[in-house]
Design a protein around this motif. Structure first.
Motif, short mmCIF file in Angstrom:
data_model
loop_
_atom_site.label_atom_id
_atom_site.label_comp_id
_atom_site.label_asym_id
_atom_site.label_seq_id
_atom_site.Cartn_x
_atom_site.Cartn_y
_atom_site.Cartn_z
N PRO A 8 0.79 -1.25 0.00
CA PRO A 8 0.00 0.00 0.00
C PRO A 8 0.81 1.28 0.00
O PRO A 8 0.61 2.14 -0.85
N LEU A 9 1.73 1.43 0.94
CA LEU A 9 2.52 2.66 1.02
C LEU A 9 3.99 2.30 1.23
O LEU A 9 4.46 2.20 2.37
N PRO A 10 4.74 2.09 0.17
CA PRO A 10 6.16 1.75 0.33
C PRO A 10 6.98 2.95 0.80
O PRO A 10 6.54 4.09 0.74
N THR A 11 8.18 2.68 1.29
CA THR A 11 9.12 3.74 1.65
C THR A 11 10.20 3.83 0.58
O THR A 11 10.32 2.96 -0.29
N TRP A 12 11.00 4.88 0.67
CA TRP A 12 12.08 5.01 -0.31
C TRP A 12 13.12 3.91 -0.11
O TRP A 12 13.79 3.51 -1.08
N ILE A 13 13.25 3.40 1.11
CA ILE A 13 14.15 2.25 1.32
C ILE A 13 13.61 1.04 0.57
O ILE A 13 14.37 0.24 0.00
N GLY A 14 12.28 0.87 0.55
CA GLY A 14 11.68 -0.21 -0.21
C GLY A 14 12.02 -0.15 -1.68
O GLY A 14 12.16 -1.18 -2.34
N ILE A 64 -5.33 4.96 -8.33
CA ILE A 64 -6.44 5.80 -8.76
C ILE A 64 -6.00 7.26 -8.72
O ILE A 64 -5.55 7.74 -7.68
N ILE A 65 -6.13 7.95 -9.82
CA ILE A 65 -5.84 9.37 -9.90
C ILE A 65 -7.17 10.11 -10.04
O ILE A 65 -7.92 9.91 -11.00
N PHE A 115 -6.89 -0.07 -1.56
CA PHE A 115 -7.86 -1.16 -1.62
C PHE A 115 -8.92 -0.90 -2.69
O PHE A 115 -9.38 -1.84 -3.36
N ALA A 116 -9.32 0.36 -2.84
CA ALA A 116 -10.35 0.67 -3.83
C ALA A 116 -9.89 0.31 -5.24
O ALA A 116 -10.71 -0.11 -6.08
N ALA A 117 -8.60 0.46 -5.53
CA ALA A 117 -8.09 0.17 -6.87
C ALA A 117 -8.16 -1.31 -7.21
O ALA A 117 -8.07 -1.68 -8.39
N LEU A 118 -8.34 -2.17 -6.19
CA LEU A 118 -8.40 -3.61 -6.43
C LEU A 118 -9.77 -4.07 -6.87
O LEU A 118 -9.94 -5.23 -7.25
N ARG A 119 -10.78 -3.19 -6.79
CA ARG A 119 -12.14 -3.57 -7.15
C ARG A 119 -12.84 -2.38 -7.82
O ARG A 119 -12.32 -1.27 -7.82
N ASP A 154 -1.32 1.87 -13.95
CA ASP A 154 -0.48 0.78 -13.43
C ASP A 154 0.89 1.37 -13.14
O ASP A 154 1.61 1.79 -14.06
N TYR A 155 1.26 1.42 -11.84
CA TYR A 155 2.53 2.02 -11.42
C TYR A 155 3.59 0.94 -11.21
O TYR A 155 3.30 -0.16 -10.73
N HIS A 156 4.84 1.30 -11.55
CA HIS A 156 5.99 0.43 -11.32
C HIS A 156 7.17 1.27 -10.83
O HIS A 156 7.29 2.45 -11.22
#
Length: 624
Positions: A339-345, A501-502, A544-548, A593-595
């Motif tokens: 859901p919310l990664p960090t910059w270390i991730g 979602i934007i 979660f909303a983006a999954l459905r 779709d983000y990468h």
């Protein structure tokens, strides 16, 4: 320490119970005689003394054997001898059980078929291999002879829990009006009104909350502010039991009316840990270093049992639910799809695939193996504590999971006893505890034991139902509204792509302006942010909303409607409102779709993300 098979002719034999009545003056208390030349015997006798207190006298056979000429010297060398007040002599496992006065073991010994044979056989085997078991004792338990206590662990846990409650209430307070206030996305007052209209008075039980008394915004303020005040009082150590009751009631009230925004596993984990802490905390006006009270062993083990269920279930659901965990490829994409990664991730995501697979194996070792060390001897428990905390630190560094990691670490502290803390902390940081009161009153002990047994059975039923889904367990739905006996397990079903979602607004349906969120990914050049232990609950729910479909996300149309109305409470949850003067006529949501980018792209273009348009998530809508 071996049971003598050739007991004297005057022994009384009942099954496997070897007894001898001595013509010796009666003692005022039972006397346990042991071999003082045996390191193994000396260590465990000291531990038994902590348990039996003044109820049993202890003496080395080298000093008192001459007083009991009827007992052969070989008996003293091979087994402890328990001499009762009437002169009856017990030896072996029976002597140990009687000395410790363990009701369960004694009942099994005298009534359960075969138990006495197994107990005496085990005792005899250990007695014949004492050097080996003496070494095991040193390795697993150490060489200390002090009574095992958990005063500092309890002190640290309760302060840590107070800090976590403080974080939870503060984090929620700054966003609660935009989420569930009267002008928020899902107003709590409207929710309770609908419940009352549809199910009547049954709603008071199904939704236990103080908001039934007053569902206003002022009550939202009061409970959040009250939670902050009570958290500070708990951290200061005043009235810990009463304070914990108030914190649990306040947070349960908020979770109950929070709907989708307070539906996370760490919310119910905090409620369950908070409920157990009520009975674990000392029943005193002030919990201080200088005057400590006895620690409830029942609720100490229930808190450890909670930690075991949390960790083992997290590993179990991963292994049982999703093939990407079984084929060790889950971490190939987890860091960018969480859901919310960090910059270390972002940097960890760049590591080679073989290292990700090794990390998955290590994760399974920690979540499925180390939890069993929770119930192991003290040194193994300490090793388990280090392993579990290490995993939580790694998760904390690579992802934002609010106070979840801190709460898990606080539970891990209960695996460490005061002797271990003395070795870890310098003398100036290790307090000198002064025991202030005797054991709790008999009726209080009975009540505590009854509550502990009930909670253990309920949690065992829910845990068993999670592990063995084909087995029919008793229905315990009646206790679920209180959200304090739960099942756990994060990331059982992995998302292999990151859909974002934007949300955009427009006045002419030609030019669209973007609503920027505070924490979730949006701008490609913005690094993943560090927000924990605060939880931006709207940003989380957007993931979660983006999954459905938005049609299957009931809160999302309310959010769009709030933007069209320009509700200031909701707009404050965002980082930027592109329509500061008047709200837009239209709002839509697009799906991307983000990468993560790679290192070369980041160096050349300065971007952390790249994205691909997937289409509309929600078509343009207006108030008309």
């Amino acid at each position: 320490m071996e049971l003598i098979a050739n007991a004297a002719s005057e022994s009384l034999s009942i099954g496997r119970h070897h007894r001898k009545s001595l013509m010796h003056p009666q003692n005022s208390k039972p006397l346990l005689v042991y071999d003082n030349d045996c390191d193994f015997c000396r260590y465990w006798v000291v531990q038994w003394q902590h348990t039996t207190g003044d109820r049993i006298d202890y003496a080395p056979s080298q000093e008192v054997a001459a007083e009991f000429p009827e007992i052969p010297l070989s008996a003293f060398e091979n087994s402890v001898q328990l001499i009762l007040q009437n002169g009856t002599v017990l030896s072996g496992a029976e002597a140990v059980f009687r000395a410790l006065n363990n009701g369960l073991l004694l009942w099994c010994y005298y009534h359960l078929f075969g138990f006495a044979n197994v107990a005496e056989g085990t005792y005899r085997f250990i007695a014949q291999h004492r050097p080996f078991f003496s070494a095991l004792t040193r390795w697993f338990w150490g060489t200390h002879t002090e009574r095992t206590t958990y005063y500092l662990s309890r002190w640290l846990f309760l302060r840590g829990l107070g800090c976590i409650y403080l974080i939870a209430f503060l984090s929620l307070w700054v966003q609660i009006h935009g989420l569930i206030g009267s002008n928020g996305i899902l107003p709590a007052e409207q929710y309770l009104t609908a419940v009352r209209q549809q199910i009547g008075t049954e709603g008071y039980y199904l939704l236990p909350t103080l908001f039934w008394l007053n569902p206003s915004d002022a009550c939202l303020h009061f409970l959040c502010a009250g939670g902050v005040v009570l958290s500070l009082i708990l951290i200061a150590g005043f009235l810990p039991t009463a304070t914990l009751i108030g914190l649990w009631m306040f947070y349960l009230s908020l979770v109950t009316v929070g709907q989708a925004f307070l539906s996370f596993q760490w919310d119910v984990l905090l409620l369950e840990a908070g409920l157990l802490a009520i009975f674990f905390a000392p029943l005193r006006i002030r919990d201080a270093f200088t005057r400590v009270s006895e620690t409830s062993r029942a609720f100490l083990w229930l808190l450890r049992w909670l930690l075991f269920r949390l960790m083992f279930a997290s590993g179990f659901v991963k292994l049982a639910s999703d093939a990407v965990w079984r084929d060790l490829t889950a971490l190939n994409f987890h860091y960018e799809t969480q859901p919310l990664p960090t910059w270390i991730g972002w940097y960890v995501h760049q590591l080679p695939e073989w290292l990700h697979k090794v990390s998955v194996i290590g994760m399974f070792a920690v979540e499925l193996g180390i939890p069993f060390l929770i119930f192991a001897p003290r040194r193994l428990r300490t090793i388990g504590c280090i392993g579990l905390i290490g995993l939580q630190v790694l998760i904390l560094l690579t992802g934002n999971y609010c106070f979840f990691n801190l709460l898990t670490i606080a539970l891990c502290l209960l695996l460490v006893d005061d002797v271990t803390w003395k070795g870890l902390l310098s003398k100036r940081f290790m307090p000198r505890f002064q025991f202030a009161e005797s054991s709790p009153h008999r009726y209080r002990r009975i009540c505590i034991a009854a509550v502990a047994m009930l909670l253990f059975v309920l949690s065992g039923i829910r845990f068993g139902g999670q592990l063995f889904r084909d087995v029919q367990f008793p229905d315990v739905a009646w206790m679920r509204p209180f959200r304090s006996v739960n099942t756990y397990g994060l990331f059982g079903d992995m998302t292999e792509s990151r859909l974002e979602i934007i949300v955009e607004g427009s006045n002419d349906r030609i030019t669209w302006e973007t609503y920027r969120f505070r924490w979730k990914p949006g701008e490609l050049t913005t690094a993943p942010k560090w927000v924990a232990p605060h939880q931006p609950r709207l940003d989380w729910q957007m993931w979660f909303a983006a999954l459905r479909s938005y049609r299957n996300t009931p809160w999302f149309p309310h959010f769009i409607g709030a933007l069209l109305q320009g509700k200031p409470e909701v707009l404050q949850l965002l980082a930027e409102n592109p329509f500061p003067d008047t709200p837009p006529r239209y709002v839509r949501a697009t799906l991307y779709d983000y990468h993560f980018t790679d290192i070369a792209t980041k160096r050349s273009e300065g971007t952390w993300w790249y994205r691909e348009l997937k289409g509309l998530y929600c078509p343009a809508v207006s108030l008309r």
